[in-house]
Design a protein around this motif. Structure first.
Motif, PDB file in Angstrom:
ATOM      1  N   GLU A 120      51.088  29.425   3.813  1.00  8.01           N
ATOM      2  CA  GLU A 120      51.759  30.353   4.724  1.00  8.01           C
ATOM      3  C   GLU A 120      51.562  29.947   6.174  1.00  8.01           C
ATOM      4  O   GLU A 120      52.507  29.977   6.972  1.00  8.01           O
ATOM      5  CB  GLU A 120      51.247  31.774   4.495  1.00  8.01           C
ATOM      6  CG  GLU A 120      51.931  32.781   5.402  1.00  8.01           C
ATOM      7  CD  GLU A 120      51.809  34.217   4.918  1.00  8.01           C
ATOM      8  OE1 GLU A 120      51.805  35.119   5.768  1.00  8.01           O
ATOM      9  OE2 GLU A 120      51.732  34.431   3.685  1.00  8.01           O
ATOM     10  N   LEU A 121      50.333  29.546   6.532  1.00 13.01           N
ATOM     11  CA  LEU A 121      50.083  29.128   7.908  1.00 13.01           C
ATOM     12  C   LEU A 121      50.864  27.861   8.242  1.00 13.01           C
ATOM     13  O   LEU A 121      51.447  27.740   9.324  1.00 13.01           O
ATOM     14  CB  LEU A 121      48.581  28.888   8.116  1.00 13.01           C
ATOM     15  CG  LEU A 121      47.689  30.133   8.107  1.00 13.01           C
ATOM     16  CD1 LEU A 121      46.218  29.736   8.101  1.00 13.01           C
ATOM     17  CD2 LEU A 121      47.995  31.021   9.307  1.00 13.01           C
ATOM     18  N   GLY A 122      50.895  26.913   7.299  1.00 11.03           N
ATOM     19  CA  GLY A 122      51.615  25.666   7.537  1.00 11.03           C
ATOM     20  C   GLY A 122      53.107  25.862   7.659  1.00 11.03           C
ATOM     21  O   GLY A 122      53.775  25.155   8.416  1.00 11.03           O
ATOM     22  N   PHE A 174      57.607  30.455   4.163  1.00 14.76           N
ATOM     23  CA  PHE A 174      56.890  30.821   2.941  1.00 14.76           C
ATOM     24  C   PHE A 174      55.969  32.007   3.207  1.00 14.76           C
ATOM     25  O   PHE A 174      55.283  32.057   4.218  1.00 14.76           O
ATOM     26  CB  PHE A 174      56.059  29.627   2.446  1.00 14.76           C
ATOM     27  CG  PHE A 174      55.144  29.966   1.289  1.00 14.76           C
ATOM     28  CD1 PHE A 174      55.633  29.970  -0.010  1.00 14.76           C
ATOM     29  CD2 PHE A 174      53.814  30.285   1.507  1.00 14.76           C
ATOM     30  CE1 PHE A 174      54.799  30.282  -1.077  1.00 14.76           C
ATOM     31  CE2 PHE A 174      52.967  30.592   0.443  1.00 14.76           C
ATOM     32  CZ  PHE A 174      53.472  30.594  -0.849  1.00 14.76           C
ATOM     33  N   ARG A 175      55.968  32.971   2.294  1.00 13.55           N
ATOM     34  CA  ARG A 175      55.017  34.091   2.327  1.00 13.55           C
ATOM     35  C   ARG A 175      54.296  34.139   0.974  1.00 13.55           C
ATOM     36  O   ARG A 175      54.939  34.091  -0.079  1.00 13.55           O
ATOM     37  CB  ARG A 175      55.734  35.421   2.586  1.00 13.55           C
ATOM     38  CG  ARG A 175      56.260  35.575   4.026  1.00 13.55           C
ATOM     39  CD  ARG A 175      55.104  35.732   5.006  1.00 13.55           C
ATOM     40  NE  ARG A 175      55.525  35.869   6.384  1.00 13.55           N
ATOM     41  CZ  ARG A 175      55.671  37.033   7.026  1.00 13.55           C
ATOM     42  NH1 ARG A 175      55.491  38.171   6.380  1.00 13.55           N
ATOM     43  NH2 ARG A 175      56.020  37.063   8.291  1.00 13.55           N
ATOM     44  N   MET A 176      52.970  34.239   1.011  1.00 18.92           N
ATOM     45  CA  MET A 176      52.189  34.221  -0.223  1.00 18.92           C
ATOM     46  C   MET A 176      52.488  35.445  -1.084  1.00 18.92           C
ATOM     47  O   MET A 176      52.736  36.540  -0.574  1.00 18.92           O
ATOM     48  CB  MET A 176      50.692  34.179   0.106  1.00 18.92           C
ATOM     49  CG  MET A 176      50.127  35.453   0.708  1.00 18.92           C
ATOM     50  SD  MET A 176      48.359  35.362   1.032  1.00 18.92           S
ATOM     51  CE  MET A 176      48.313  34.278   2.466  1.00 18.92           C
ATOM     52  N   PRO A 177      52.484  35.292  -2.416  1.00 20.00           N
ATOM     53  CA  PRO A 177      52.665  36.442  -3.308  1.00 20.00           C
ATOM     54  C   PRO A 177      51.385  37.268  -3.379  1.00 20.00           C
ATOM     55  O   PRO A 177      50.291  36.787  -3.077  1.00 20.00           O
ATOM     56  CB  PRO A 177      52.966  35.777  -4.654  1.00 20.00           C
ATOM     57  CG  PRO A 177      52.271  34.452  -4.575  1.00 20.00           C
ATOM     58  CD  PRO A 177      52.363  34.024  -3.140  1.00 20.00           C
ATOM     59  N   LEU A 178      51.526  38.530  -3.765  1.00 13.92           N
ATOM     60  CA  LEU A 178      50.399  39.450  -3.991  1.00 13.92           C
ATOM     61  C   LEU A 178      49.527  39.649  -2.751  1.00 13.92           C
ATOM     62  O   LEU A 178      48.351  39.965  -2.860  1.00 13.92           O
ATOM     63  CB  LEU A 178      49.524  38.957  -5.151  1.00 13.92           C
ATOM     64  CG  LEU A 178      50.231  38.758  -6.499  1.00 13.92           C
ATOM     65  CD1 LEU A 178      49.260  38.206  -7.514  1.00 13.92           C
ATOM     66  CD2 LEU A 178      50.844  40.060  -6.982  1.00 13.92           C
ATOM     67  N   PRO A 218      47.588  41.362   0.111  1.00 16.23           N
ATOM     68  CA  PRO A 218      46.592  40.445   0.682  1.00 16.23           C
ATOM     69  C   PRO A 218      45.559  39.932  -0.311  1.00 16.23           C
ATOM     70  O   PRO A 218      44.500  39.447   0.096  1.00 16.23           O
ATOM     71  CB  PRO A 218      45.917  41.334   1.723  1.00 16.23           C
ATOM     72  CG  PRO A 218      45.880  42.687   1.051  1.00 16.23           C
ATOM     73  CD  PRO A 218      47.167  42.781   0.253  1.00 16.23           C
ATOM     74  N   LEU A 219      45.809  40.036  -1.632  1.00 15.44           N
ATOM     75  CA  LEU A 219      44.822  39.631  -2.633  1.00 15.44           C
ATOM     76  C   LEU A 219      44.332  38.192  -2.440  1.00 15.44           C
ATOM     77  O   LEU A 219      43.109  37.950  -2.471  1.00 15.44           O
ATOM     78  CB  LEU A 219      45.382  39.815  -4.040  1.00 15.44           C
ATOM     79  CG  LEU A 219      44.432  39.445  -5.193  1.00 15.44           C
ATOM     80  CD1 LEU A 219      43.178  40.302  -5.156  1.00 15.44           C
ATOM     81  CD2 LEU A 219      45.145  39.567  -6.534  1.00 15.44           C
ATOM     82  N   PRO A 220      45.212  37.196  -2.251  1.00 13.43           N
ATOM     83  CA  PRO A 220      44.701  35.838  -2.060  1.00 13.43           C
ATOM     84  C   PRO A 220      43.760  35.713  -0.860  1.00 13.43           C
ATOM     85  O   PRO A 220      42.790  34.949  -0.912  1.00 13.43           O
ATOM     86  CB  PRO A 220      45.986  35.015  -1.841  1.00 13.43           C
ATOM     87  CG  PRO A 220      47.046  35.790  -2.548  1.00 13.43           C
ATOM     88  CD  PRO A 220      46.692  37.224  -2.311  1.00 13.43           C
ATOM     89  N   VAL A 221      44.031  36.454   0.200  1.00 10.16           N
ATOM     90  CA  VAL A 221      43.173  36.397   1.386  1.00 10.16           C
ATOM     91  C   VAL A 221      41.790  36.964   1.063  1.00 10.16           C
ATOM     92  O   VAL A 221      40.754  36.386   1.434  1.00 10.16           O
ATOM     93  CB  VAL A 221      43.814  37.177   2.553  1.00 10.16           C
ATOM     94  CG1 VAL A 221      42.887  37.185   3.761  1.00 10.16           C
ATOM     95  CG2 VAL A 221      45.158  36.575   2.920  1.00 10.16           C
ATOM     96  N   ILE A 222      41.750  38.087   0.357  1.00 14.91           N
ATOM     97  CA  ILE A 222      40.479  38.729   0.019  1.00 14.91           C
ATOM     98  C   ILE A 222      39.650  37.839  -0.901  1.00 14.91           C
ATOM     99  O   ILE A 222      38.441  37.639  -0.687  1.00 14.91           O
ATOM    100  CB  ILE A 222      40.736  40.103  -0.646  1.00 14.91           C
ATOM    101  CG1 ILE A 222      41.410  41.040   0.354  1.00 14.91           C
ATOM    102  CG2 ILE A 222      39.429  40.707  -1.161  1.00 14.91           C
ATOM    103  CD1 ILE A 222      41.911  42.334  -0.263  1.00 14.91           C
ATOM    104  N   VAL A 223      40.290  37.285  -1.939  1.00 14.79           N
ATOM    105  CA  VAL A 223      39.572  36.409  -2.875  1.00 14.79           C
ATOM    106  C   VAL A 223      39.049  35.168  -2.156  1.00 14.79           C
ATOM    107  O   VAL A 223      37.905  34.733  -2.377  1.00 14.79           O
ATOM    108  CB  VAL A 223      40.491  36.013  -4.044  1.00 14.79           C
ATOM    109  CG1 VAL A 223      39.815  34.959  -4.931  1.00 14.79           C
ATOM    110  CG2 VAL A 223      40.856  37.240  -4.874  1.00 14.79           C
TER     111      VAL A 223
END
Length: 451
Positions: free
Chosen positions: A69-71, A395-399, A401-406
């Motif tokens: 997402e950042l890239g 691009f936006r990550m799915p789910l 903010p779960l990926p950020v928390i994990v």
């Protein structure tokens, strides 16, 4: 000859999806798994070390969503330098985070490159047993300088080289995995010691150490982000290259582990200095061991090459923004690459070859986690809040903010289970970087010393 940025406005966008994916894969499949499998086995005391590889793959996949997402949001060369500056405010706190990332890169960039070439030199002792001590360090430093010369060219020719070497490396991994599958002994592969999975303090500390090793070996899925300004259709290409590279390499690494554990008893493999070569020698005799050792040396050389390529763009990006010495912003007149930045990283990595491999790996991961990886988790949240609606093609990550928390929880776990001396080194480096930033800001009368 070099030229200032005003004469060559930006690096050339010559990297496509195949080139970006190969830059990631070649970075990831370096010397790492071939020398760290014994370290992971020792950390957990048995084949349950596979948990570390699995946990590392999961953590890297979630972190890959953050990088993707950042890239895609800020597809610029030097990647994280821009992510942190923009997220935390380029005129205030973002300047501190951008500077800390630059400070980190000046430290861990050469260490990351050196860890690959030192590993290469150590593996070369399988072919040349007389190579020891200063000879290993000299060979490692020589590879760093050789790679600097090879990268002194247009990025498009480097893309072709990285694709070729990637094919060789993946082919070698598949050969090793197939060989293990044909001789696989399940009883030997899953010969767990007593109480292997008891949730004791030792188990959790060992799992943390094995996961750190796994993360080191998976590292490189973000390499294309460092080259964002040289990638075609970057908003789409960068996320695809990041998210495709992680499962490909995870499958190869877990396959490598199972192949070796199914042939060599883990207590024997844990003591090996060239475990994959010894594994192939057990199956095919001396010719098999020598052949795979040569292929591993090619893999580690290629990995060190693309790591140097990625890190050489960070001082350049900072200099273009006026946050580092101006000569680092110069591009080569014909090749369009950051010449001074490349030269600095190449020489610094050669000097870093004097540090031992285990310390290079541990300090590398801890410092990156403290300086950058945790900060990027917050950066993606702040950029989302600032721009809640995705731009076309972004691009936006799915789910979320779960990926950020994990990801954040995973990085904190790795730091918490690290050796105190490595954690202390990371904290000291962060404090020194903050102090240097404040000193420079006071001299410039810039934030937080504005008049």
């Amino acid at each position: 000859m070099v030229t200032a940025p005003g004469d060559a406005l930006a690096p050339r966008r010559g990297i496509g999806l195949v080139g970006g994916l190969s830059a990631n894969l070649l970075n990831m499949i370096g010397i790492g798994p071939f020398i760290t499998i014994p370290l992971a086995l020792a950390a957990m005391g048995g084949p349950q070390a596979l948990l570390g590889w699995l946990l590392g793959a999961v953590l890297c996949l979630f972190d890959g969503f953050v990088w993707a997402e950042l890239g895609s949001t800020l597809p610029r060369s030097g990647g994280p330098f821009h992510y942190l500056r923009e997220a935390f405010g380029p005129s205030k706190l973002g300047r501190l985070f951008g500077f800390l990332y630059l400070w980190q890169t000046l430290l861990i960039g050469p260490m990351s490159i050196a860890s690959g070439t030192v590993g290469l030199a150590q593996y070369a002792t399988y072919l040349v047993p007389s190579l020891t001590g200063w000879g290993i360090a000299a060979l490692a430093a020589g590879v760093c300088l050789l790679n600097t010369g090879l990268l002194w060219r247009d990025v498009r020719s480097i893309q072709r080289l990285s694709i070729t070497v990637s094919v060789i490396v993946i082919g070698a991994c598949l050969w090793i995995i197939l060989s293990g599958a044909l001789h696989f002994n399940a009883a030997r592969a899953f010969d767990f010691p007593a109480n292997a999975f008891s949730p004791t303090h030792g188990f959790w500390m060992g799992l943390g150490a094995a996961t750190l090793i796994g993360v080191y070996d998976y590292g490189g899925y973000n390499n294309v982000c460092m080259l964002g300004g040289e990638v075609r259709d970057a908003q789409r290409t960068i996320p695809r290259a990041v998210l495709l590279s992680i499962p490909i390499v995870a499958a190869l690494y877990i396959g490598l582990n199972l192949a070796i554990l199914g042939v060599l008893p883990w207590r024997e493999a844990m003591q090996s200095k060239a475990v994959v070569a010894e594994f192939m020698q057990a199956l095919y005799g001396p010719i098999g061991g020598i052949t795979v050792a040569i292929l591993i040396l090619i893999a580690s050389w290629g990995s060190a090459l693309v790591v140097l390529l990625g890190y050489s763009r960070v001082p350049y990006a900072a200099a273009v923004e006026g946050e580092f010495f101006a000569p680092f912003a110069r591009l080569h007149k014909k090749g369009g690459f950051p010449a001074i930045s490349l030269l600095f990283m190449g020489i610094a990595s050669a000097v870093a070859c004097l540090v031992s491999l285990d310390n290079l790996i541990a300090v590398l991961i801890v410092i990156q986690t403290l300086f950058q990886y945790t900060a990027q988790c917050f950066a993606v949240v702040m950029l989302r809040r600032r721009n809640p609606v995705a731009q076309p093609g972004q691009f936006r990550m799915p789910l979320y903010p779960l990926p950020v928390i994990v990801t954040l929880a995973g990085w904190l776990y790795i730091v918490a289970t690290g050796k105190p001396v490595h954690i202390l080194a990371g904290i000291v480096m962060m404090l020194l970087g903050t102090g240097l930033f404040l000193l420079l800001s006071k001299r410039r009368a810039s934030w937080p010393f504005e008049r």
